[in-house]
Design an enzyme around this catalytic site. Structure first.
Site, PDB file in Angstrom:
ATOM      1  CB  SER A 195      -2.249   2.880  13.544  1.00  0.00           C
ATOM      2  OG  SER A 195      -1.757   2.500  12.293  1.00  0.00           O
ATOM      3  CB  THR A 204       0.569  15.740   1.174  1.00  0.00           C
ATOM      4  OG1 THR A 204       0.164  15.436  -0.170  1.00  0.00           O
ATOM      5  CG2 THR A 204       1.552  16.903   1.186  1.00  0.00           C
ATOM      6  NE  ARG A 205      -0.304   8.507   1.426  1.00  0.00           N
ATOM      7  CZ  ARG A 205       0.828   8.649   0.737  1.00  0.00           C
ATOM      8  NH1 ARG A 205       1.235   9.846   0.340  1.00  0.00           N
ATOM      9  NH2 ARG A 205       1.562   7.587   0.434  1.00  0.00           N
ATOM     10  CD  GLN A 252       7.627   4.797   5.989  1.00  0.00           C
ATOM     11  OE1 GLN A 252       6.942   4.990   4.990  1.00  0.00           O
ATOM     12  NE2 GLN A 252       7.573   3.664   6.673  1.00  0.00           N
ATOM     13  N   GLY A 285       9.288  13.084   4.125  1.00  0.00           N
ATOM     14  CA  GLY A 285       8.434  13.723   5.133  1.00  0.00           C
ATOM     15  C   GLY A 285       7.586  14.853   4.566  1.00  0.00           C
ATOM     16  CB  THR A 286       7.975  17.152   1.739  1.00  0.00           C
ATOM     17  OG1 THR A 286       8.716  16.243   0.920  1.00  0.00           O
ATOM     18  CG2 THR A 286       8.931  18.036   2.524  1.00  0.00           C
ATOM     19  CE1 TYR A 326      -5.662  -2.461  -0.728  1.00  0.00           C
ATOM     20  CE2 TYR A 326      -4.794  -0.343  -1.442  1.00  0.00           C
ATOM     21  CZ  TYR A 326      -5.712  -1.073  -0.724  1.00  0.00           C
ATOM     22  OH  TYR A 326      -6.697  -0.429  -0.011  1.00  0.00           O
ATOM     23  CD  GLU A 377      -1.906  -1.792 -12.334  1.00  0.00           C
ATOM     24  OE1 GLU A 377      -3.109  -1.510 -12.527  1.00  0.00           O
ATOM     25  OE2 GLU A 377      -1.007  -1.403 -13.100  1.00  0.00           O
TER      26      GLU A 377
HETATM   27  P1  NAD Z   1      -8.762  -4.020   7.395  1.00  0.00           P
HETATM   28  O1  NAD Z   1      -7.525  -4.775   7.040  1.00  0.00           O
HETATM   29  O2  NAD Z   1      -8.954  -3.578   8.790  1.00  0.00           O
HETATM   30  O3  NAD Z   1     -10.058  -4.853   6.968  1.00  0.00           O
HETATM   31  C1  NAD Z   1     -10.085  -5.768   5.911  1.00  0.00           C
HETATM   32  C2  NAD Z   1     -10.887  -6.984   6.355  1.00  0.00           C
HETATM   33  O4  NAD Z   1     -10.959  -7.918   5.277  1.00  0.00           O
HETATM   34  C3  NAD Z   1     -10.244  -7.727   7.530  1.00  0.00           C
HETATM   35  O5  NAD Z   1     -11.212  -8.029   8.498  1.00  0.00           O
HETATM   36  C4  NAD Z   1      -9.677  -8.984   6.876  1.00  0.00           C
HETATM   37  O6  NAD Z   1      -9.581 -10.066   7.780  1.00  0.00           O
HETATM   38  C5  NAD Z   1     -10.666  -9.227   5.758  1.00  0.00           C
HETATM   39  N1  NAD Z   1     -10.126 -10.000   4.633  1.00  0.00           N
HETATM   40  C6  NAD Z   1      -8.959  -9.829   3.980  1.00  0.00           C
HETATM   41  N2  NAD Z   1      -8.830 -10.727   2.992  1.00  0.00           N
HETATM   42  C7  NAD Z   1      -9.945 -11.500   3.013  1.00  0.00           C
HETATM   43  C8  NAD Z   1     -10.413 -12.599   2.254  1.00  0.00           C
HETATM   44  N3  NAD Z   1      -9.674 -13.108   1.251  1.00  0.00           N
HETATM   45  N4  NAD Z   1     -11.607 -13.148   2.565  1.00  0.00           N
HETATM   46  C9  NAD Z   1     -12.356 -12.662   3.583  1.00  0.00           C
HETATM   47  N5  NAD Z   1     -11.974 -11.624   4.336  1.00  0.00           N
HETATM   48  C10 NAD Z   1     -10.789 -11.037   4.052  1.00  0.00           C
HETATM   49  O7  NAD Z   1      -8.808  -2.788   6.403  1.00  0.00           O
HETATM   50  P2  NAD Z   1      -9.775  -1.516   6.364  1.00  0.00           P
HETATM   51  O8  NAD Z   1      -8.939  -0.336   6.584  1.00  0.00           O
HETATM   52  O9  NAD Z   1     -10.971  -1.717   7.190  1.00  0.00           O
HETATM   53  O10 NAD Z   1     -10.184  -1.535   4.821  1.00  0.00           O
HETATM   54  C11 NAD Z   1     -11.438  -2.001   4.379  1.00  0.00           C
HETATM   55  C12 NAD Z   1     -11.562  -1.756   2.871  1.00  0.00           C
HETATM   56  O11 NAD Z   1     -11.409  -0.378   2.579  1.00  0.00           O
HETATM   57  C13 NAD Z   1     -10.528  -2.499   2.038  1.00  0.00           C
HETATM   58  O12 NAD Z   1     -11.157  -2.977   0.865  1.00  0.00           O
HETATM   59  C14 NAD Z   1      -9.539  -1.436   1.681  1.00  0.00           C
HETATM   60  O13 NAD Z   1      -8.885  -1.706   0.470  1.00  0.00           O
HETATM   61  C15 NAD Z   1     -10.421  -0.199   1.593  1.00  0.00           C
HETATM   62  N6  NAD Z   1      -9.656   1.030   1.839  1.00  0.00           N
HETATM   63  C16 NAD Z   1      -9.248   1.368   3.101  1.00  0.00           C
HETATM   64  C17 NAD Z   1      -8.509   2.528   3.292  1.00  0.00           C
HETATM   65  C18 NAD Z   1      -8.048   2.962   4.658  1.00  0.00           C
HETATM   66  O14 NAD Z   1      -7.407   3.998   4.775  1.00  0.00           O
HETATM   67  N7  NAD Z   1      -8.360   2.256   5.718  1.00  0.00           N
HETATM   68  C19 NAD Z   1      -8.175   3.334   2.194  1.00  0.00           C
HETATM   69  C20 NAD Z   1      -8.588   2.946   0.934  1.00  0.00           C
HETATM   70  C21 NAD Z   1      -9.351   1.802   0.764  1.00  0.00           C
HETATM   71  N1  UDP Z   2       4.686   6.829   6.824  1.00  0.00           N
HETATM   72  C1  UDP Z   2       5.553   7.424   7.737  1.00  0.00           C
HETATM   73  N2  UDP Z   2       5.847   6.758   8.885  1.00  0.00           N
HETATM   74  C2  UDP Z   2       5.302   5.551   9.188  1.00  0.00           C
HETATM   75  C3  UDP Z   2       4.394   4.955   8.269  1.00  0.00           C
HETATM   76  C4  UDP Z   2       4.113   5.624   7.099  1.00  0.00           C
HETATM   77  O1  UDP Z   2       6.054   8.522   7.512  1.00  0.00           O
HETATM   78  O2  UDP Z   2       5.618   5.025  10.281  1.00  0.00           O
HETATM   79  C5  UDP Z   2       4.343   7.570   5.589  1.00  0.00           C
HETATM   80  C6  UDP Z   2       4.454   6.772   4.293  1.00  0.00           C
HETATM   81  O3  UDP Z   2       5.757   6.922   3.746  1.00  0.00           O
HETATM   82  C7  UDP Z   2       3.412   7.435   3.411  1.00  0.00           C
HETATM   83  C8  UDP Z   2       2.373   7.966   4.397  1.00  0.00           C
HETATM   84  O4  UDP Z   2       2.984   7.914   5.677  1.00  0.00           O
HETATM   85  O5  UDP Z   2       3.973   8.536   2.748  1.00  0.00           O
HETATM   86  C9  UDP Z   2       1.092   7.144   4.436  1.00  0.00           C
HETATM   87  O6  UDP Z   2       1.430   5.777   4.608  1.00  0.00           O
HETATM   88  P1  UDP Z   2       0.371   4.677   4.985  1.00  0.00           P
HETATM   89  O7  UDP Z   2       1.085   3.378   4.971  1.00  0.00           O
HETATM   90  O8  UDP Z   2      -0.346   5.077   6.215  1.00  0.00           O
HETATM   91  O9  UDP Z   2      -0.725   4.730   3.831  1.00  0.00           O
HETATM   92  P2  UDP Z   2      -0.643   4.810   2.236  1.00  0.00           P
HETATM   93  O10 UDP Z   2      -1.319   6.086   1.920  1.00  0.00           O
HETATM   94  O11 UDP Z   2       0.787   4.840   1.785  1.00  0.00           O
HETATM   95  O12 UDP Z   2      -1.363   3.608   1.806  1.00  0.00           O
END
Ligand code: NAD
Ligand code: UDP
Ligand code: UDP
Length: 336
Positions: A210, A231-232, A225, A228-229, A166, A168
């Site tokens: 979620s 951050t996000r 997890q 627990g310290t 993811y 890289e």
């Molecule tokens: P999501 O998983 O809900 O949405 C991704 C969508 O892409 C899905 O509908 C999935 O079916 C589709 N998809 C996956 N692989 C595919 C492929 N090979 N061909 C066609 N469709 C494909 O995720 P999201 O949270 O909505 O994320 C959307 C974008 O934002 C992603 O690029 C993700 O890397 C980026 N992003 C999200 C977050 C976040 O916190 N949600 C953070 C950083 C970056």
């Molecule tokens: N995490 C947690 N409990 C869970 C799921 C995730 O404490 O049930 C923590 C995880 O270890 C990370 C942070 O929440 O430190 C954010 O994780 P997430 O998977 O939501 O997103 P990430 O930022 O790691 O892509």
């Protein structure tokens, strides 16, 4: 002698003017969480035609239910790792699983989606002259040694770890974007998205917000997890969509951080969810996964200056909006 004239055929120019007043926008990954909210916002503008391309790996048609059959909307089941031949003016390229449990499920597919998928969308942008926006991620900073993270920070990423497909993958996608920009003059935009939450997230998608909301509603312990310290910083999805559209419409290529600078430890997040949703629930410490970044917070000075953007929705205001959606989907009614 005057020839009787039939009315001139419609000129190609008049046609192109007509079509140009409509903007045809492709959203890859538009059936997903952020993508479907973006589609909702784009469809509000009557001049936009929206085409969603999605393979439904983590997304669902349900998220787009209200647009199916709309004359300005089209949904195509397609995998972005395959060639796509359509005509569009703008491309929001989101397709990629975003939750660790999904992107680790088939890591080779994840990296193909990031690399070949982005290459194909750039090839498409080049052929039709479209502007393309990539949703990159704060994961490009890895386990950051600089805090908060500005765009100028190059990151601290493990190239061979379980998250590398993811992070890289997104780093290569960013490289491809800039190479197409420099080599072929493609108009690019790169957003580095920080943790985003809101209605329509997959209930069992494994991400922390979620998980905690679903656990609180089911009366199960909130799984923090270890330690627990860590951050996000959590951004509500409506703010994110606003930032993405401003970036697309603006003049700067980015990369630009989009996220909410409000920073919380996972223990603080669990306590907030417990207080707001179910005070009776327990908080339980569980094992963590490898390479979990210890801290993450966006420096959004660039987004403020270049896009006039900053998030409006505070965590305490966004969580109840997500709770409402999860209650409906889980069938858990509010007591009182
Ligand atoms: P999501 O998983 O809900 O949405 C991704 C969508 O892409 C899905 O509908 C999935 O079916 C589709 N998809 C996956 N692989 C595919 C492929 N090979 N061909 C066609 N469709 C494909 O995720 P999201 O949270 O909505 O994320 C959307 C974008 O934002 C992603 O690029 C993700 O890397 C980026 N992003 C999200 C977050 C976040 O916190 N949600 C953070 C950083 C970056
Ligand atoms: N995490 C947690 N409990 C869970 C799921 C995730 O404490 O049930 C923590 C995880 O270890 C990370 C942070 O929440 O430190 C954010 O994780 P997430 O998977 O939501 O997103 P990430 O930022 O790691 O892509
Ligand atoms: N591509 C695509 N749709 C298009 C144009 C190109 O999916 O409308 C794909 C094409 O299959 C190729 C990739 O995008 O794999 C890169 O295209 P480009 O033209 O830049 O490179 P080339 O085809 O010369 O390798």
């Amino acid at each position: 002698q005057k020839a009787t004239k039939s009315p001139p055929p419609p000129s190609p120019l008049r046609f192109s003017k007509f079509f140009q007043s409509n903007m045809r926008i492709l959203v890859t990954g538009g059936a997903g969480f952020i993508g479907s909210h973006l589609v909702d916002r784009l469809m509000e503008n009557e001049k936009n035609e929206v085409i969603v391309v999605d393979n439904f790996f983590t997304g669902s048609k349900d998220n787009l239910r209200k647009w199916i059959d709309h004359p300005r909307f089209e949904l195509i089941r397609h995998d972005v790792t395959e060639q796509l031949l359509i005509e569009v003016d703008q491309i929001y390229h989101l397709a990629c699983p975003a939750s660790p449990i999904f992107y680790k499920y088939n890591p080779v597919k994840t990296i193909k989606t990031n690399v070949i998928g982005t290459l194909n969308m750039l090839g498409l942008a080049k052929r039709v002259g479209a502007r393309i926006l990539l949703t990159s991620t704060s994961e490009v900073y890895g386990d950051p040694l600089v805090h908060p993270q500005p765009e100028s920070y190059w990151g601290n990423v493990n190239p061979i770890g379980v998250r590398s497909c993811y992070d890289e993958g997104k780093r290569v996608a960013e490289t491809l974007m800039f190479d197409y920009h420099r080599q072929h003059g493609i108009e690019i935009r790169i957003a580095r998205i920080f943790n985003t939450y809101g209605p329509r997230m997959n209930i069992d998608d494994g991400r922390v917000v979620s998980n905690f909301i679903a656990q609180a509603l089911r009366g199960e312990p909130l799984t923090v997890q270890h330690p627990g310290t860590q951050t996000r910083s959590f951004c509500f999805v409506s703010d994110m969509v606003d930032g993405l559209i401003r970036l697309m419409e603006g003049e700067d290529t980015g990369p630009i951080n989009l996220g909410n600078p409000g920073e919380f430890t996972m223990i603080e997040l669990a306590e907030t969810v417990k207080e707001l949703i179910n005070p009776a629930v327990e908080i339980k410490m569980v094992e963590n996964t490898p390479d979990d970044p210890r801290q993450r917070k966006p420096d959004i000075a660039k987004a403020k200056e270049l896009l006039g953007w900053e998030p409006k929705v505070k965590l305490r205001d966004g969580l109840p909006l997500m709770e409402e959606d999860f209650r409906l989907r889980l069938g858990v009614e509010k007591k009182n």
